[in-house]
Design a protein around this motif. Structure first.
Motif, PDB file in Angstrom:
ATOM      1  N   ILE A 280      -2.441  10.690  18.085  1.00 32.64           N
ATOM      2  CA  ILE A 280      -2.830  10.584  16.682  1.00 32.64           C
ATOM      3  C   ILE A 280      -2.089   9.386  16.097  1.00 32.64           C
ATOM      4  N   ILE A 281      -2.858   8.406  15.638  1.00 34.83           N
ATOM      5  CA  ILE A 281      -2.295   7.203  15.025  1.00 34.83           C
ATOM      6  C   ILE A 281      -2.614   7.217  13.537  1.00 34.83           C
ATOM      7  N   GLY A 282      -1.599   7.085  12.695  1.00 32.16           N
ATOM      8  CA  GLY A 282      -1.795   7.009  11.252  1.00 32.16           C
ATOM      9  C   GLY A 282      -1.765   5.573  10.774  1.00 32.16           C
ATOM     10  N   VAL A 283      -2.545   5.294   9.731  1.00 37.16           N
ATOM     11  CA  VAL A 283      -2.624   3.933   9.201  1.00 37.16           C
ATOM     12  C   VAL A 283      -2.458   3.952   7.688  1.00 37.16           C
ATOM     13  N   GLN A 284      -1.556   3.117   7.194  1.00 42.35           N
ATOM     14  CA  GLN A 284      -1.393   2.925   5.761  1.00 42.35           C
ATOM     15  C   GLN A 284      -1.659   1.480   5.383  1.00 42.35           C
ATOM     16  N   ALA A 285      -1.982   1.258   4.102  1.00 48.95           N
ATOM     17  CA  ALA A 285      -2.063  -0.094   3.573  1.00 48.95           C
ATOM     18  C   ALA A 285      -0.641  -0.621   3.364  1.00 48.95           C
ATOM     19  N   GLU A 286      -0.440  -1.907   3.602  1.00 48.11           N
ATOM     20  CA  GLU A 286       0.891  -2.482   3.443  1.00 48.11           C
ATOM     21  C   GLU A 286       1.452  -2.244   2.047  1.00 48.11           C
ATOM     22  N   GLY A 287       0.573  -2.264   1.047  1.00 43.50           N
ATOM     23  CA  GLY A 287       1.027  -2.108  -0.326  1.00 43.50           C
ATOM     24  C   GLY A 287       1.260  -0.673  -0.749  1.00 43.50           C
ATOM     25  N   ALA A 288       1.141   0.273   0.187  1.00 42.28           N
ATOM     26  CA  ALA A 288       1.364   1.693  -0.129  1.00 42.28           C
ATOM     27  C   ALA A 288       1.923   2.412   1.086  1.00 42.28           C
ATOM     28  N   SER A 289       2.976   1.852   1.675  1.00 39.27           N
ATOM     29  CA  SER A 289       3.452   2.324   2.984  1.00 39.27           C
ATOM     30  C   SER A 289       4.603   3.314   2.856  1.00 39.27           C
ATOM     31  N   SER A 290       4.429   4.358   2.064  1.00 36.75           N
ATOM     32  CA  SER A 290       5.504   5.325   1.855  1.00 36.75           C
ATOM     33  C   SER A 290       5.856   6.100   3.120  1.00 36.75           C
ATOM     34  N   VAL A 291       4.888   6.345   3.996  1.00 36.55           N
ATOM     35  CA  VAL A 291       5.171   7.116   5.209  1.00 36.55           C
ATOM     36  C   VAL A 291       6.048   6.309   6.168  1.00 36.55           C
ATOM     37  N   ILE A 292       5.730   5.034   6.320  1.00 35.61           N
ATOM     38  CA  ILE A 292       6.563   4.165   7.156  1.00 35.61           C
ATOM     39  C   ILE A 292       8.002   4.196   6.639  1.00 35.61           C
ATOM     40  N   ASP A 293       8.176   4.014   5.331  1.00 32.91           N
ATOM     41  CA  ASP A 293       9.510   4.010   4.733  1.00 32.91           C
ATOM     42  C   ASP A 293      10.208   5.345   4.968  1.00 32.91           C
ATOM     43  N   SER A 294       9.462   6.440   4.833  1.00 29.94           N
ATOM     44  CA  SER A 294      10.047   7.773   4.976  1.00 29.94           C
ATOM     45  C   SER A 294      10.448   8.062   6.419  1.00 29.94           C
ATOM     46  N   LEU A 295       9.607   7.676   7.370  1.00 30.33           N
ATOM     47  CA  LEU A 295       9.930   7.908   8.776  1.00 30.33           C
ATOM     48  C   LEU A 295      11.168   7.118   9.188  1.00 30.33           C
ATOM     49  N   GLU A 296      11.293   5.914   8.696  1.00 32.82           N
ATOM     50  CA  GLU A 296      12.467   5.096   9.017  1.00 32.82           C
ATOM     51  C   GLU A 296      13.733   5.701   8.437  1.00 32.82           C
ATOM     52  N   ALA A 297      13.608   6.311   7.237  1.00 35.56           N
ATOM     53  CA  ALA A 297      14.775   6.897   6.576  1.00 35.56           C
ATOM     54  C   ALA A 297      15.080   8.300   7.063  1.00 35.56           C
ATOM     55  N   GLY A 298      14.092   8.963   7.692  1.00 40.23           N
ATOM     56  CA  GLY A 298      14.279  10.333   8.125  1.00 40.23           C
ATOM     57  C   GLY A 298      14.142  11.338   7.003  1.00 40.23           C
TER      58      GLY A 298
END
Length: 403
Positions: A198-216
């Motif tokens: 399962i691959i998730g995709v966000q828009a660069e201008g709304a990448s809250s999941v990327i930020d959250s995964l990096e922060a834990g």
């Protein structure tokens, strides 16, 4: 946590209204990527997007007292339409708060489905704050767009369909806004076939999941800015984040320019109309944002088709620029008869088509005896555009490419 049993129960509840949308093999995108690409066409769903699934399931599980009190929600458009239609069919009064600048087509459609629409706030987060105020003031039940188990279960019915329609699927690519869609799909699929990626995709201008995964932990953005308004959320939901962490293999981002290109290609090559959020899954595949094997069976979910006509015009233009099919140039000509004709002859000889010409004699950027000329051109592709520019410059013209 969301279960496969809850998703299967949701399918029974929504079957009379929600459509089983097709999965269609794409020769165009399979040849372009080297994968075996099968598009999940949720853009042809009732109300034009997947959101009707979760809304139907949530409203069907309200108590009699909750139905009598009515519901309220916040949405940039697709969830609004889903709740409006689901509530109307159930005889439940619905109030929808939408951002002040929500697409006009989505506002009109929501009202058309029978809901009261309140325009408030610059984005989803501010609209949501107003919706919670109405919840408290009027005693309504708030129907969350993504952070709700019954909503996620409804969205998960897409995953059940994908496994039944494409049983050899190896990778499913899903857009992420608040995370309700991917949470439901990931639960439905990996509960039955854990080897499916399962691959998730966000828009660069709304990448809250990327930020959250990096922060834990969940992180919110101060603002969002993307053409994909359907996934323009400042933060992922608490329940979806837990499921994404456990069941989603990778989350990637795409730019607005890349979204525009995918949307334009879908329109031109597949005769398929999607909105920005509906194009991000395919965009990630086209741009090679994740690794895959030659011939791998990949299903990108085209989650919605509710695009405003004015936005569509702009996005198509951006897509044509990305494909090298549209070129805007500026040059300076001597202000005398025949100068423009000579320029046009070169352009015509190279096979470019002129959309528009703008003359500017009063610009301070040119001399008193010169004129600034801006041309909008249709070209055949990047090589053709580059060849035209080289020919003009070889002929002595100073040419600037305009954005």
């Amino acid at each position: 946590m969301l279960s496969l049993a809850a998703i299967r129960a949701a399918r029974d509840r929504i079957a009379d209204v929600a459509r089983v949308t097709p999965v269609r093999y794409s020769h165009t995108f399979s040849e372009r990527t080297g994968a075996s690409v099968h598009l999940k066409l949720e853009n042809v769903q009732r109300t034009g997007a997947f959101k009707i699934r979760g809304a139907l399931n949530r409203i069907a599980t309200l108590s009699d007292a909750e139905q009598a009190a009515g519901v309220v929600t916040a949405s940039a458009g697709n969830h609004a339409q889903g709740v409006a239609l689901a509530a109307t069919r159930a005889g439940v009064d619905a109030t929808i708060v939408m951002p002040e600048h929500a697409p006009i087509s989505k506002v009109k459609a929501t009202r058309g489905y029978g809901a009261r629409v309140v325009l408030d706030g610059v984005d989803y987060a501010e609209a949501q704050a107003r919706a919670h105020e109405i919840e408290r003031e009027e005693g309504r039940t708030y129907v969350h767009a993504f952070d709700d188990e019954m909503v996620m279960a409804g969205q998960g019915t897409i995953g059940l369909e994908i496994l039944e329609q494409q049983p050899d699927v190896e990778t499913v690519v899903v857009p992420i806004g608040g995370g309700g869609l991917i949470s439901g799909i990931a639960t439905a699929i990996t509960s039955q076939q854990p080897d499916v990626r399962i691959i998730g995709v966000q828009a660069e201008g709304a990448s809250s999941v990327i930020d959250s995964l990096e922060a834990g932990e969940i992180r919110s953005r101060d603002s969002v800015d993307t053409v994909a308004d359907g996934i323009a959320t400042r933060s992922v939901g608490e329940q979806p984040f837990e499921i994404i962490t456990e069941r989603v293999d990778e989350v990637v981002t795409v730019s607005d320019e890349e979204i525009a290109l995918a949307l334009t290609l879908l329109l031109e090559r597949s005769k398929t109309v999607v909105e920005g959020a509906g194009a991000v899954a395919l965009s990630a595949l086209l741009e090679g944002r994740f690794d895959y094997e030659e011939g791998e069976v990949i299903v990108p979910a085209l989650c919605g088709g509710n695009i405003d006509m004015n936005v569509l015009t702009t996005v198509i233009l951006r897509g044509m620029i990305q494909m090298g099919r549209y070129l805007k140039i500026r040059t300076v000509l001597p202000d005398r008869p025949g100068a423009l004709e000579s320029l046009i002859e070169i352009i015509a000889d190279k096979g470019a088509n002129i959309y528009e010409i703008h003359h500017e004699r009063t610009s301070r950027e040119v001399g008193m005896s010169d004129t600034s000329v801006e041309l909008e051109l249709e070209t055949h592709g990047p090589d053709h555009a580059a060849d035209l520019l080289a020919t003009l410059r070889d002929a002595g013209y100073t040419v600037d490419v305009r954005k």
